[in-house]
Design an enzyme around this catalytic site. Structure first.
Site, PDB file in Angstrom:
ATOM      1  N   GLU A  46       5.795  -1.109  -4.689  1.00  0.00           N
ATOM      2  CA  GLU A  46       6.511  -1.245  -5.955  1.00  0.00           C
ATOM      3  C   GLU A  46       7.378  -2.511  -5.942  1.00  0.00           C
ATOM      4  OE1 GLU A  46       9.648   1.549  -8.542  1.00  0.00           O
ATOM      5  OE2 GLU A  46       9.236   1.988  -6.423  1.00  0.00           O
ATOM      6  N   LYS A 115       5.757   2.046 -14.984  1.00  0.00           N
ATOM      7  CA  LYS A 115       6.322   3.277 -14.421  1.00  0.00           C
ATOM      8  C   LYS A 115       6.866   4.136 -15.561  1.00  0.00           C
ATOM      9  CE  LYS A 115       9.631   4.561 -10.735  1.00  0.00           C
ATOM     10  NZ  LYS A 115      10.471   3.959  -9.680  1.00  0.00           N
ATOM     11  N   CYS A 167       5.944   5.285  -7.607  1.00  0.00           N
ATOM     12  CA  CYS A 167       7.047   5.914  -6.865  1.00  0.00           C
ATOM     13  C   CYS A 167       7.524   7.239  -7.464  1.00  0.00           C
ATOM     14  CB  CYS A 167       8.194   4.930  -6.724  1.00  0.00           C
ATOM     15  SG  CYS A 167       9.351   5.395  -5.397  1.00  0.00           S
TER      16      CYS A 167
END
Length: 628
Positions: A46, A115, A167
């Site tokens: 990330e 994300k 994540c």
């Protein structure tokens, strides 16, 4: 990919926070190394192009411009490799900043995936800089012109569809990967910057394994490491690659570099077909972007255990044995209690299978509080019985406190041979099966006389091969071993030996474990067993391997041969494995009629051949498509 294998890599570069050019160089160097290892999907952490720990620098145009230029350099570099490359970076769009994954192939950015779940608790404060990508769909002119949003990346390989989550997305109660998998994704890539604290590594590992199991998918988890600022957090580069609940590869924490293994796409597709509760579609619609990969011949690095039914870890094996013995015993005690029966009859030969059946019966009687004298262990010596096995049968019954009954069937078998005109000197299948059926008749009649039930001793491996006499040892009133493969029978018996405090019992169990597997239907030679089962049908460890991957995984014989070569390297050569695999396939198909009328038996593992539970197969099915 041959046999459905594709090599995937989770890669952690050593970076410098806010130095996009340096970070791009590190990423491209590792891309080359991955390509040299025939990696087809390379996943980086990330925000690794800028560094996850840039803080308010993410608000600066200079950093964002530098990141865009750097990712375009990386995209151009992908033209040199037959590899899907996924890198994390910040992306601007319509006055918002998104934490994105750039998916690249053939010299261009195929798509940008933002994300969705932006954390703002404890040490995380991403909401200060980033917006959620939930519901974002756009075509943007930057990055060479590409799509921004939740995207499925579909390949020319029918089983391969790649999706991305970032994540925190996998740590929430309803991860995006759930819908992505339902929409067809078979490999999920997670770009992460998960800081390290005590105990988090174990949870992270279990989380990724569990998600790959729930979604029946490959899962590639790439974690941030060295170079991130340690002002408030430490990052370990804990990379994980999982496949359908199995941990394939894991990096050593606090290191950088490439972690890779092979994901089995055929297995994933097979499992999804088998499990009809797996979602066939998603209520969400996704953009779909096409990419192509070449076919690569891979030397497998993932390990296949030679005994898939037997846990390699000793502690796991002990727990497995205890659980299986309990399941077998509970199955039997439930049947005994239901019919109000206090007597069990079983043939005790001094071999492994009948020993395990007696162990289970003893456990069931103890759970019910029944007198072990209600267990009638019958030894039935005939032409092939040796002193060793008969002696062990008697010692075993005595050690357990069971009632021992000896019925010498030699005279009755000879009479039967005379009745049907069978020459005693001809040691053919009639010679052997005549003894086996006589033994079963004796057991059934004793059970009738004593008001008991006959406990079957045959195991799963014998059922797979049809290594049982039809209406002989094939038949019983309850078969306690029917879903236990031979390789596990041995370990269950060894577990009983190792856990008993009775030294006499331990000694006889040890000798039984060291006795060659034999039906003892042919006369001994010099007092020793002359008929060794594995000399006739092949090694049981091979057949159990074949059984697992044919029935449980529905693999082709060609793929099973390849896996067996890897698992048994240095033990069996290719021709030996091929020979016994051919034997397995031939017998498995020709002997189905025996499995179509099996007695009741408890299922204890993921593979069973009961016609009422797991295997619906016609007795007249052709084997032609399944032969090497």
């Amino acid at each position: 990919m041959k046999d459905g294998f594709i090599r995937a890599a989770a890669i952690t570069p050593e970076i410098k926070a806010a130095d996009c050019n340096y970070n791009a160089e590190q990423i491209m160097a590792l891309m080359k190394k991955a390509a040299d290892e025939d990696v087809s999907i390379a996943v980086f952490p990330e925000l690794c192009l800028t560094g996850y720990t840039c803080g308010d620098l993410f608000l600066h145009k200079s950093l964002l411009d530098s990141a865009e230029r750097a990712v375009m350099r990386i995209a151009e570099e992908t033209a040199r490799y037959d590899m899907l490359v996924i890198v994390g970076l910040p992306v601007r769009h319509c006055g918002k900043l998104y934490n994105c994954a750039a998916v690249m192939k053939n010299g261009r950015v195929l798509g940008l995936v933002p994300k969705i779940n932006i954390p703002n608790y404890s040490e995380f404060y991403e909401v200060r800089h980033f917006s959620s990508g939930r519901g974002v769909e756009a075509h943007i002119d930057g990055f060479g012109g590409t799509e921004l949003g939740q995207i499925l990346f579909e390949s020319n390989i029918p089983e391969l569809t790649v999706a991305v989550e970032i994540c925190e997305d996998v740590w929430v109660s309803n991860p995006p990967s759930c819908d992505l998998a339902a929409a067809g994704a078979t490999v999920i890539c997670n770009l992460s910057a998960s800081d390290e604290v005590i105990g988090k590594g174990d949870y992270r590992r279990q989380l990724v394994k569990s998600q790959s199991a729930r979604l029946i998918c490959g899962y590639i988890y790439s974690d941030a490491g060295f170079g991130e600022s340690t002002q408030d957090m430490v990052f370990s580069g804990h990379n994980l690659i999982c496949d359908n609940g199995t941990l394939l590869a894991e990096s050593k924490k606090f290191t950088t570099g490439i972690t890779y293994s092979e994901i089995d796409l055929q297995r994933i597709e097979s499992e999804r077909r088998r499990m009809n509760t797996f979602p066939q579609f998603s209520e969400k619609s996704y953009k779909r972007v096409r990419f192509e990969l070449g076919i690569k011949e891979l030397k497998l690095t993932r390990r296949y255990e030679p005994m898939p039914f037997v846990p390699a870890d000793k502690n796991d094996l002990a727990a497995r044995c205890e659980e299986i013995l309990t399941m077998q015993a509970v199955g039997l005690l439930t049947r005994l209690k239901h019919i109000g029966c206090r007597t069990a009859v079983l043939g005790l030969s001094g071999g492994l299978d009948s020993t395990l059946a007696l162990i289970v019966t003893v456990h069931a009687f103890d759970m019910l509080g029944l007198d072990r004298k209600g267990i009638i262990a019958v030894t039935m010596p005939c032409f092939g019985t040796t002193k060793r096995t008969k002696s062990n049968a008697c010692k075993l019954a005595e050690a357990y406190g069971a009632a021992l009954c000896e019925v010498n069937i030699t005279a009755s078998v000879k009479q039967h041979f005379a009745d049907i005109g069978q020459d005693e000197g001809v040691h053919d299948v009639t010679y052997e099966n005549g003894q086996a059926r006589e033994r079963t008749q004796v057991l059934m009649d004793i059970a009738n006389k004593k008001g008991g039930i006959v406990i079957g001793t045959g195991d799963l491996s014998e059922l797979a091969l049809g290594w049982a006499t039809y209406n002989g040892d094939h038949m019983s009133m309850y078969g306690v071993n029917a879903s236990v493969p031979k390789t596990l029978v041995r370990h269950l018996t060894a577990y009983e030996r190792d856990t008993t405090e009775d030294k006499c019992l331990s000694a006889v169990l040890d000798d039984i474990l060291n006795t060659p597997v034999s039906p003892e239907l042919l006369p001994p030679e010099d007092g020793e067993i002359s008929q060794r089962t594995e000399d006739i049908v092949g090694p049981y460890e091979l057949h159990d391997f074949f059984l697992y991957y044919f029935v449980r995984c529905t693999f082709s014989p060609e793929k099973i041969l390849r896996l067996a070569e890897s698992a048994f390297e240095g033990q069996y050569d290719r021709e030996t494995i091929r020979k016994w695999l051919t034997t397995f396939m031939r017998r498995f198909f020709s002997q189905q009629f025996k499995r179509s009328c099996l007695p009741d038996s408890p299922k204890v593992g993921s593979v069973t051949l009961s016609p009422r539970a797991d295997l619906r197969m016609p007795s007249d099915a052709s084997q032609a498509a399944f032969m090497l």
